[in-house]
Design an enzyme around this catalytic site. Structure first.
Site, PDB file in Angstrom:
ATOM      1  N   PHE A 135       0.851  -1.189   0.000  1.00  0.00           N
ATOM      2  CA  PHE A 135       0.000   0.000   0.000  1.00  0.00           C
ATOM      3  C   PHE A 135       0.885   1.235   0.000  1.00  0.00           C
ATOM      4  O   PHE A 135       1.682   1.444   0.899  1.00  0.00           O
ATOM      5  CB  PHE A 135      -0.934   0.020   1.212  1.00  0.00           C
ATOM      6  CG  PHE A 135      -1.876   1.200   1.185  1.00  0.00           C
ATOM      7  CD1 PHE A 135      -2.946   1.226   0.313  1.00  0.00           C
ATOM      8  CD2 PHE A 135      -1.668   2.294   2.014  1.00  0.00           C
ATOM      9  CE1 PHE A 135      -3.810   2.316   0.261  1.00  0.00           C
ATOM     10  CE2 PHE A 135      -2.522   3.389   1.976  1.00  0.00           C
ATOM     11  CZ  PHE A 135      -3.587   3.405   1.097  1.00  0.00           C
ATOM     12  N   ASP A 220       9.294   2.444   1.751  1.00  0.00           N
ATOM     13  CA  ASP A 220       8.120   3.194   2.199  1.00  0.00           C
ATOM     14  C   ASP A 220       7.967   2.951   3.698  1.00  0.00           C
ATOM     15  O   ASP A 220       7.439   1.922   4.124  1.00  0.00           O
ATOM     16  CB  ASP A 220       6.878   2.751   1.416  1.00  0.00           C
ATOM     17  CG  ASP A 220       5.646   3.556   1.808  1.00  0.00           C
ATOM     18  OD1 ASP A 220       5.670   4.199   2.881  1.00  0.00           O
ATOM     19  OD2 ASP A 220       4.652   3.524   1.062  1.00  0.00           O
ATOM     20  N   LYS A 249       2.721   9.380   8.254  1.00  0.00           N
ATOM     21  CA  LYS A 249       1.867   9.102   9.418  1.00  0.00           C
ATOM     22  C   LYS A 249       2.340   9.634  10.783  1.00  0.00           C
ATOM     23  O   LYS A 249       1.828  10.625  11.264  1.00  0.00           O
ATOM     24  CB  LYS A 249       1.612   7.589   9.508  1.00  0.00           C
ATOM     25  CG  LYS A 249       0.749   7.075   8.355  1.00  0.00           C
ATOM     26  CD  LYS A 249       0.199   5.710   8.621  1.00  0.00           C
ATOM     27  CE  LYS A 249      -0.951   5.362   7.710  1.00  0.00           C
ATOM     28  NZ  LYS A 249      -0.563   4.909   6.372  1.00  0.00           N
TER      29      LYS A 249
HETATM   30  C1  LIG Z   1      -0.860   5.145   4.989  1.00  0.00           C
HETATM   31  C2  LIG Z   1       0.187   4.778   4.027  1.00  0.00           C
HETATM   32  C3  LIG Z   1       0.345   5.480   2.820  1.00  0.00           C
HETATM   33  C4  LIG Z   1      -0.582   6.603   2.415  1.00  0.00           C
HETATM   34  O1  LIG Z   1      -0.535   7.662   3.304  1.00  0.00           O
HETATM   35  P1  LIG Z   1      -1.687   8.799   3.271  1.00  0.00           P
HETATM   36  O2  LIG Z   1      -1.211   9.789   4.288  1.00  0.00           O
HETATM   37  O3  LIG Z   1      -2.967   8.136   3.624  1.00  0.00           O
HETATM   38  O4  LIG Z   1      -1.713   9.374   1.921  1.00  0.00           O
HETATM   39  C5  LIG Z   1       1.383   5.096   1.991  1.00  0.00           C
HETATM   40  N1  LIG Z   1       2.219   4.097   2.316  1.00  0.00           N
HETATM   41  C6  LIG Z   1       2.100   3.400   3.464  1.00  0.00           C
HETATM   42  C7  LIG Z   1       3.069   2.310   3.782  1.00  0.00           C
HETATM   43  C8  LIG Z   1       1.067   3.699   4.354  1.00  0.00           C
HETATM   44  O5  LIG Z   1       0.928   2.998   5.472  1.00  0.00           O
END
Ligand SMILES: *Cc1c(COP(=O)(O)O)cnc(C)c1O
Length: 393
Positions: A135, A220, A249
């Site tokens: 994700f 990420d 986050k």
């Molecule tokens: C939550 C998340 C995203 C997206 O972040 P948003 O602030 O919702 O745009 C991207 N990569 C990872 C690994 C995430 O947990």
């Protein structure tokens, strides 16, 4: 009394599966709904509220900054931005940073940076290899990057330039890299996709392959970064150093922020090639600085480790007690519990009834990601409520 939930149905696009409580305040690791009911928060705004709710250091920093300078454009130098940049670089293996406003934007920025690198140094290579079950966010490009059909199908055709391959499989990865590849983008632990931990040695092997084949490694760390897994960044567990890393986050305890970090080698943007109106503004950066400084100065990762181990032990004890719990997994304060049946929602609602917020990760799994300042007593309290909820099921 105003029926807020009915008003929401009337005015807000129905994109979220909402839990039927309306939250109005928070303090420490607890929140309160409009009726004054208290909940212990093991969701932390999806791993965002690192220092819990309305932490005095963060409140003080944003209050001060709001009185001083909230926003001015990136045409000018601003002090909170430079302070946060310096603190991040001094405490990571990366060497340059760019600030944006969300995780998606950070991941998108990382891919743009990798494509620039490909144009400049890899004969125009532009493909980014990502993992099935990953994700990376919700823009069209990041939906194309994320290897999850449920996010992709509603928006086809997808953008080209992404290849989704199996996570945790070095052989498949090695084969997937070709002359068109500019980068491999992975989560150190797949968060949204199920709290999936790769085998020990996988990320190290991936880093070595990327180096051998001369492609960039993007990690990420939007969910795993800022102390969530028991190190400031999850890559530290694997004794590797990414070329590019994304954060968001937990970085500012709830004020929207994202960051793309890169080594000097990978930091190839030049003036005008990337940008943001809000990204790195004084208010967001003051919140980020206050959060990160507090985490570092107070060795909060130590608490993540101790409370993470306590939580993991407690969840494993519950697994022995209830045969329908099929798996408990995680690292630090990012933990999941999986069931043999699709009962996650029922368990979540039973927890809610008993004053505990947990996240329904999948129909058959819950995720636990409390603030990093969660206490021993609060972990015990959560485990007791969860036990009670599981008994009812
Ligand atoms: C939550 C998340 C995203 C997206 O972040 P948003 O602030 O919702 O745009 C991207 N990569 C990872 C690994 C995430 O947990």
């Amino acid at each position: 009394m105003i029926n807020w939930q009915q008003l929401e149905h009337e005015y807000y696009m129905p994109t979220f599966k909402r839990i039927p409580i309306t939250l109005v305040s928070g303090q420490g690791n607890r929140v309160w709904d409009e009726n004054g009911r208290e909940y212990l928060d093991f969701t932390a705004g999806w791993a965002v509220n690192s220092l819990g709710h309305c932490h005095p250091s963060v409140v003080e920093a944003i209050t001060q900054q709001a009185r001083t300078l909230i926003h001015i454009s990136n045409s000018y130098y601003t002090i909170p931005q430079i302070e946060l940049a310096k603190l991040l670089i001094q405490n990571s293996s990366l060497e340059k940073v760019f600030f944006c406003n969300s995780g998606t934007e950070a991941a998108e920025g990382a891919v743009k940076l990798a494509r620039r690198y490909g144009h400049l140094y890899l004969n125009g290579a532009y493909e980014v290899i990502t993992a099935i079950g990953s994700f990376h966010g919700r823009t069209l490009a990041m939906v194309s990057a994320s290897g999850q059909p449920k996010f992709q199908k509603p928006y086809t055709p997808l953008l080209t330039g992404f290849v989704n391959i199996d996570y945790n499989n070095v052989v498949v990865l090695e084969k997937a890299i070709n002359a068109k590849t500019c980068a491999v983008m992975l989560e150190p632990i797949q968060g949204e996709g199920g709290v999936n931990l790769p085998d020990a040695g996988y990320l190290k092997a991936v880093a070595e392959i990327c180096q051998q084949k001369n492609v960039l490694l993007i990690l990420d760390e939007i969910q795993t970064g800022i102390g969530r897994t028991g190190r400031l960044f999850a890559y530290e567990h694997n004794n590797i150093e990414p070329d590019i890393m994304t954060l968001a986050k937990g970085l500012a305890s709830g004020i929207p922020i994202g960051a793309v970090l890169a080594t000097n080698k990978a930091s190839v943007f030049t003036v005008g090639e990337h940008g943001s109106t809000f990204g790195g503004n004084p208010l967001a950066c003051a919140a980020g600085y206050a959060t990160l400084k507090f985490i570092i100065d107070n060795n909060i990762v130590r608490n993540t480790n101790l409370r993470g181990q306590q939580l993991s032990r407690g969840l494993k004890t519950l697994k022995q007690k209830y045969k329908f719990i099929t798996d408990v997994r995680g690292l630090g304060l990012l933990q999941a519990m999986e069931f043999s049946d699709n009962i996650a929602q029922s368990v979540m609602m039973a927890c809610l009834d008993n004053g505990l917020l947990v996240n329904e990760l999948k129909k058959n799994a819950l995720r636990f990601m409390p603030p990093l300042i969660i206490t021993k007593n609060e972990v015990n309290e959560a485990l007791e409520i969860l036990d009670k909820a599981l008994t009812v099921i």
